[in-house]
Design a protein around this motif. Structure first.
Motif, PDB file in Angstrom:
ATOM      1  N   PHE A   1      43.767  37.468  40.586  1.00 15.11           N
ATOM      2  CA  PHE A   1      44.735  36.512  41.135  1.00 15.11           C
ATOM      3  C   PHE A   1      44.452  36.230  42.605  1.00 15.11           C
ATOM      4  O   PHE A   1      44.568  35.102  43.068  1.00 15.11           O
ATOM      5  CB  PHE A   1      46.177  37.010  40.953  1.00 15.11           C
ATOM      6  N   TYR A   2      44.076  37.256  43.317  1.00 15.86           N
ATOM      7  CA  TYR A   2      43.735  37.081  44.738  1.00 15.86           C
ATOM      8  C   TYR A   2      42.613  36.045  44.878  1.00 15.86           C
ATOM      9  O   TYR A   2      42.696  35.128  45.691  1.00 15.86           O
ATOM     10  CB  TYR A   2      43.298  38.420  45.328  1.00 15.86           C
ATOM     11  N   CYS A   3      41.600  36.171  44.049  1.00 12.35           N
ATOM     12  CA  CYS A   3      40.494  35.199  44.070  1.00 12.35           C
ATOM     13  C   CYS A   3      40.990  33.810  43.686  1.00 12.35           C
ATOM     14  O   CYS A   3      40.640  32.820  44.324  1.00 12.35           O
ATOM     15  CB  CYS A   3      39.380  35.630  43.119  1.00 12.35           C
ATOM     16  N   ASN A   4      41.804  33.745  42.617  1.00 15.89           N
ATOM     17  CA  ASN A   4      42.379  32.456  42.206  1.00 15.89           C
ATOM     18  C   ASN A   4      43.071  31.794  43.380  1.00 15.89           C
ATOM     19  O   ASN A   4      42.933  30.609  43.624  1.00 15.89           O
ATOM     20  CB  ASN A   4      43.462  32.634  41.116  1.00 15.89           C
ATOM     21  N   GLN A   5      43.830  32.601  44.110  1.00 17.78           N
ATOM     22  CA  GLN A   5      44.619  32.067  45.212  1.00 17.78           C
ATOM     23  C   GLN A   5      43.724  31.556  46.348  1.00 17.78           C
ATOM     24  O   GLN A   5      44.163  30.849  47.229  1.00 17.78           O
ATOM     25  CB  GLN A   5      45.590  33.151  45.726  1.00 17.78           C
TER      26      GLN A   5
ATOM     27  N   ILE B   1      43.305  34.971  29.412  1.00 17.23           N
ATOM     28  CA  ILE B   1      42.232  34.979  30.407  1.00 17.23           C
ATOM     29  C   ILE B   1      41.024  35.692  29.807  1.00 17.23           C
ATOM     30  O   ILE B   1      39.903  35.259  29.946  1.00 17.23           O
ATOM     31  CB  ILE B   1      42.656  35.688  31.714  1.00 17.23           C
TER      32      ILE B   1
ATOM     33  N   GLU C   1      44.145  28.490  40.705  1.00 17.30           N
ATOM     34  CA  GLU C   1      42.999  28.140  41.564  1.00 17.30           C
ATOM     35  C   GLU C   1      43.086  26.693  42.024  1.00 17.30           C
ATOM     36  O   GLU C   1      42.704  26.364  43.143  1.00 17.30           O
ATOM     37  CB  GLU C   1      41.663  28.437  40.874  1.00 17.30           C
TER      38      GLU C   1
ATOM     39  N   GLY D   1      41.078  29.783  45.555  1.00 14.38           N
ATOM     40  CA  GLY D   1      40.375  28.646  44.967  1.00 14.38           C
ATOM     41  C   GLY D   1      39.242  29.032  44.040  1.00 14.38           C
ATOM     42  O   GLY D   1      38.449  28.194  43.629  1.00 14.38           O
ATOM     43  N   ILE D   2      39.143  30.309  43.683  1.00 15.69           N
ATOM     44  CA  ILE D   2      38.043  30.786  42.838  1.00 15.69           C
ATOM     45  C   ILE D   2      38.567  31.009  41.419  1.00 15.69           C
ATOM     46  O   ILE D   2      39.575  31.690  41.225  1.00 15.69           O
ATOM     47  CB  ILE D   2      37.463  32.100  43.416  1.00 15.69           C
ATOM     48  N   SER D   3      37.903  30.427  40.421  1.00 18.68           N
ATOM     49  CA  SER D   3      38.379  30.546  39.038  1.00 18.68           C
ATOM     50  C   SER D   3      38.231  32.000  38.561  1.00 18.68           C
ATOM     51  O   SER D   3      37.473  32.773  39.141  1.00 18.68           O
ATOM     52  CB  SER D   3      37.553  29.646  38.124  1.00 18.68           C
ATOM     53  N   ALA D   4      38.938  32.313  37.487  1.00 21.33           N
ATOM     54  CA  ALA D   4      38.909  33.688  36.972  1.00 21.33           C
ATOM     55  C   ALA D   4      37.481  34.095  36.619  1.00 21.33           C
ATOM     56  O   ALA D   4      37.049  35.216  36.898  1.00 21.33           O
ATOM     57  CB  ALA D   4      39.814  33.809  35.750  1.00 21.33           C
TER      58      ALA D   4
ATOM     59  N   GLN E   1      43.184  41.611  41.562  1.00 21.99           N
ATOM     60  CA  GLN E   1      41.936  41.128  42.174  1.00 21.99           C
ATOM     61  C   GLN E   1      41.640  39.700  41.730  1.00 21.99           C
ATOM     62  O   GLN E   1      41.247  38.862  42.523  1.00 21.99           O
ATOM     63  CB  GLN E   1      40.764  42.027  41.753  1.00 21.99           C
TER      64      GLN E   1
ATOM     65  N   PHE F   1      48.782  37.502  51.533  1.00 20.92           N
ATOM     66  CA  PHE F   1      49.361  38.485  50.616  1.00 20.92           C
ATOM     67  C   PHE F   1      50.039  39.639  51.365  1.00 20.92           C
ATOM     68  O   PHE F   1      49.583  40.059  52.426  1.00 20.92           O
ATOM     69  CB  PHE F   1      48.283  39.069  49.714  1.00 20.92           C
TER      70      PHE F   1
ATOM     71  N   ASP G   1      34.599  32.964  37.825  1.00 22.96           N
ATOM     72  CA  ASP G   1      33.800  33.215  39.030  1.00 22.96           C
ATOM     73  C   ASP G   1      34.281  34.471  39.752  1.00 22.96           C
ATOM     74  O   ASP G   1      33.495  35.157  40.401  1.00 22.96           O
ATOM     75  CB  ASP G   1      33.867  32.021  39.988  1.00 22.96           C
TER      76      ASP G   1
ATOM     77  N   ALA H   1      45.471  26.381  44.919  1.00 21.18           N
ATOM     78  CA  ALA H   1      44.790  26.787  46.151  1.00 21.18           C
ATOM     79  C   ALA H   1      43.899  25.658  46.640  1.00 21.18           C
ATOM     80  O   ALA H   1      43.864  25.339  47.829  1.00 21.18           O
ATOM     81  CB  ALA H   1      43.977  28.052  45.904  1.00 21.18           C
TER      82      ALA H   1
ATOM     83  N   LEU I   1      32.004  37.528  40.881  1.00 16.67           N
ATOM     84  CA  LEU I   1      31.973  38.008  42.260  1.00 16.67           C
ATOM     85  C   LEU I   1      32.222  39.521  42.323  1.00 16.67           C
ATOM     86  O   LEU I   1      31.528  40.266  43.017  1.00 16.67           O
ATOM     87  CB  LEU I   1      33.063  37.261  43.037  1.00 16.67           C
TER      88      LEU I   1
END
Lengths: 256, 478
Positions: free
Chosen positions: B429-433, B5, A77, B435-438, B427, A88, B440, A80, B444
């Motif tokens: 990792f997509y959020c992490n990418q 995690i 994060e 800028g969203i922490s695991a 899902q 992706f 959060d 990013a 979400l």
């Protein structure tokens, strides 16, 4: 001299004990578009996974410096938030959360990291509208659950839209052309070109020439068997398209 | 999924686990007729109510604890429980007279009891252990003819209403815990909305267990007369303790012709620690009856607490054209167990019901949906739609769905859908990418998953409820 945006030195990485990257060296300046091409299994997607910090990819040797920081120290994060974005190959679905709401969370998390207050709601929506026009994405998609029931093309357009909103320093397009028809390909490429600025850079990872007809790279690398074995200008794209990857494989064998 | 995690995201503390240091008056441990007489005497109850309690107790003695649920319930020693505990305070219940410790307790829980500080538009009945501490906005409501007070007060001031409706929806013979509650219930809330009145505020009861070794047995009775409307919300918390505590409540709701009741619950009893030690046993019977034509009952619940939950808020659709909806999110983490759902009993013609149940399981927990849809022989054109979804975090938890259909009339239309999904590493990792922490990211995803239910909560509580979901799952990304 201007600092490099990205500097990868002797990068070795493995997955489940199997070494995939075997000493990658790569430098990217702001303002540049780099294409990374190569046959299947060369390690292209592993490279993007390592750059973005996917857990199961283990770096065993080498270093990555991004914008003056040691990238490998940062969790995904934070990478990013520092300005690395990946489009992706297979974007995930998040039922019940619209793209707009998802991005609002993302934008505000990134702002928090940089010590900024949350985006004022009105300004955020204004910005969203601008980016929508810029990337040509349909308003209706943005209010639906993230990627749920989207076609392949819609998912990729949504990735580029997210890239437009997040304004990364380094965008990695991982096989963005896969599964796209020609219209979608044009829209996606058009979006990427419009987002190009002197202070950001793009890595286009692809197997085929198609996308590179629309996004013209400054530098082309060929990744093969975990190493970058050839680097040249955009003319290399046409040569690869004509001759395939076999001659590169031959060259590598001869050198060994 | 990655265990690190998982650890990271599920390690949160229960925020409401403190104990209030207040002098408490209790009746000695144990259950017998003397104890029941003592409770009744403390409350200065009329003879008929004592008789009701004693009959319930005698019935209870002949009953056995239900064992059909997907739950492992340890033996409960009913002689080892205190059945009455009341924080000591003066008789006069003016706000100024409420013990400052109690005031502070409810402030800390986010339930300010002074009307100036209260959430606008919400009247609160605050119940600690066996008694109601304070009911706000009583006078404002009385101007509209709305009765909102503690159960004990209702027995004193409105005995005819209480006598008419008590046990009319959940008779003491109904089940083991209903019989127990009917014998020893201490306090709770009473609501009466007169004919044609739309209750001008949200009503809510906040249940707090504080005393040790004490069970809470409250009773709520809501009556909406013809054309009336009320939205009612209950919340619950308890201190963190190593031993389990029993909570066995009854809720009865009566809805007359063209009236509507919306009953919302945010259940956050102490769930026990990470190893499954302690926590509340939440064995509750909640039932409403749509007595008149076109009566409506909406259940909305967010269930995150309790070590064990056994609860099936149900509706008897008696009036022609009556409607009931049930929306539930039930979260279990660590070693929590939940067996929860609903019953929709269609008796009147053209009755409709809708069930939306969202289970979320994490850790080593077990989460079951159990729901019954019954359409009796004489009921024409009943409709039911049920949707039961399960979301799993990690691979050590369990989710089960037990739907029962008893359809005795061929004109009925009944639909049932069920899904099971898992929060995937992809899902997160997509959020992490982005800028969203695991943590959060889980929040979400849960918000998206449970949105249909959260939207049904009263506005003032929807945000709280969503935060609660996220907190309950902290440390459980799997």
């Amino acid at each position: 001299m201007e600092g490099k945006l990205l500097r990868i030195r002797n990068l070795h990485a493995s997955v489940e004990g199997k070494e995939i990257l075997k000493g990658v060296n790569l430098e990217i300046n702001a303002g540049e578009v780099h294409a990374i091409m190569g046959p299947n299994g060369a390690g292209k997607s592993t490279l993007s996974s390592v750059l973005t910090g996917r857990e199961k990819f283990v770096v065993t040797e080498g270093e990555i410096e991004f914008n003056g920081k040691n990238l490998l120290d940062l969790p995904p994060e934070d990478r990013a938030r520092e300005g690395i974005f990946m489009s992706f190959q297979y974007p995930v679905e998040i039922p019940g959360i619209s793209t707009v709401n998802f991005l609002k969370t993302a934008v505000n998390e990134i702002r928090k990291y940089h010590g900024l207050p949350p985006y004022p709601a009105g300004d955020f929506l204004k910005m969203i509208r601008q980016k929508m026009e810029l990337t040509g994405i349909d308003n209706k998609l943005l209010n639906r659950s993230l990627n749920e029931g989207f076609s392949g093309g819609e998912k990729k357009k949504n990735e580029i839209f997210q890239m437009a909103v997040l304004e990364p320093k380094l965008a990695i397009l991982d096989e963005t052309d896969s599964g796209l028809d020609i219209d979608a390909l044009r829209t996606v490429a058009g979006g990427v070109n419009k987002l190009k600025r002197p202070d950001n850079a793009t890595i286009v990872i692809t197997h085929y020439q198609r996308l590179l007809d629309y996004i013209v790279p400054d530098v082309v690398h060929v990744l093969y068997d975990g190493r970058i074995v050839k680097t040249a200008g955009k003319e290399l794209v046409a040569e690869l398209e004509k001759k395939g990857y076999d001659w590169i494989k031959e060259e590598v064998k001869r050198e060994l | 999924m990655n265990d690190n995690i998982i650890e990271e995201v599920t390690g949160s503390e229960y925020k409401y686990g403190f104990v209030t240091n207040v002098e408490t008056e209790t009746i000695a441990k144990g259950l017998n007729e003397e104890v029941i007489r003592a409770i009744s005497a403390k409350k200065e109850e009329p003879e008929w109510l004592l008789e009701f309690r004693l009959q319930a107790y005698r019935k209870w003695l002949t009953m056995k604890m239900p064992r059909w649920a997907q739950l492992t319930i340890p033996e409960i020693d009913y002689q080892d429980i205190v059945y009455y505990a009341a924080p000591k305070q003066k008789e006069n219940k003016d706000w100024e007279e409420v013990d400052p410790e109690l005031k502070a307790t409810f402030d800390k829980l986010g339930i300010p009891l002074s009307e100036q500080m209260a959430l606008s538009g919400v009247a609160v009945d605050a119940v600690m252990d066996s008694v109601s501490v304070k009911t706000t906005f009583k006078d404002t409501l009385a101007e509209r003819g709305v009765i909102f007070c503690s159960f004990s007060e209702a027995v004193k001031n409105h005995p005819d209403l209480v006598r008419k409706y008590l046990g009319s929806v959940v008779p003491y013979t109904d089940n083991y815990f209903a019989a127990l509650n009917s014998a020893v219930f201490s306090d709770g809330s009473f609501v009466y909305i007169p004919k044609g009145v739309r209750c001008p505020m949200e009503l809510s009861t906040y249940f707090r267990i504080n005393a040790q070794n004490t069970g809470q047995f409250e009773r709520t009775l809501i009556v909406a007369d013809e054309e009336a409307y009320v939205s009612y919300l209950e919340g619950c918390t308890a201190p963190m303790r190593d031993e389990n505590q029993l909570h066995a409540a009854i809720v009865e709701i009566v809805i007359e012709k063209n009236a509507e009741v919306k009953y919302s619950t945010v259940q956050n009893w102490y769930p026990g620690d990470k190893d499954g030690k302690g926590g509340i046993y939440n064995f509750v019977t909640k039932r409403g009856i749509c007595r008149g034509e076109n009566a409506r009952l909406i259940w909305a619940q967010v269930e995150t607490g309790s070590a064990i939950t056994w609860k099936y808020p149900s509706t008897i659709l008696k009036g022609d054209g009556s409607v009931s909806e049930f929306y539930s999110v039930a979260v279990t983490n660590n070693y929590q167990q939940a067996d929860t759902g609903t019953k929709m009993i269609h008796i009147g013609n053209n009755t409709r019901s809708r069930i939306v149940s969202k289970g979320i399981s994490a850790g080593y927990s077990s989460n079951s949906y159990r729901g019954k849809v019954k359409v009796v022989k004489g009921c024409q054109n009943a409709r039911n739609y049920s949707q039961c979804d399960s979301l799993l975090l990690g691979d050590k938890c369990g989710a089960h769905t037990f739907p029962y259909l008893e359809i005795e009339n061929p004109t009925a239309q009944v639909e049932h859908e069920a899904t099971t999904s898992r929060i995937g590493e992809d899902q997160i990792f997509y959020c992490n990418q982005r800028g969203i922490s695991a943590e959060d990211a889980v929040g979400l995803i849960i918000k998206g998953y449970a949105g249909d239910v959260l939207n049904k909560m009263p506005m003032e509580f929807a945000v709280e409820a969503q935060k609660l979901l996220q907190i309950s799952l902290e440390g459980s990304v799997g």
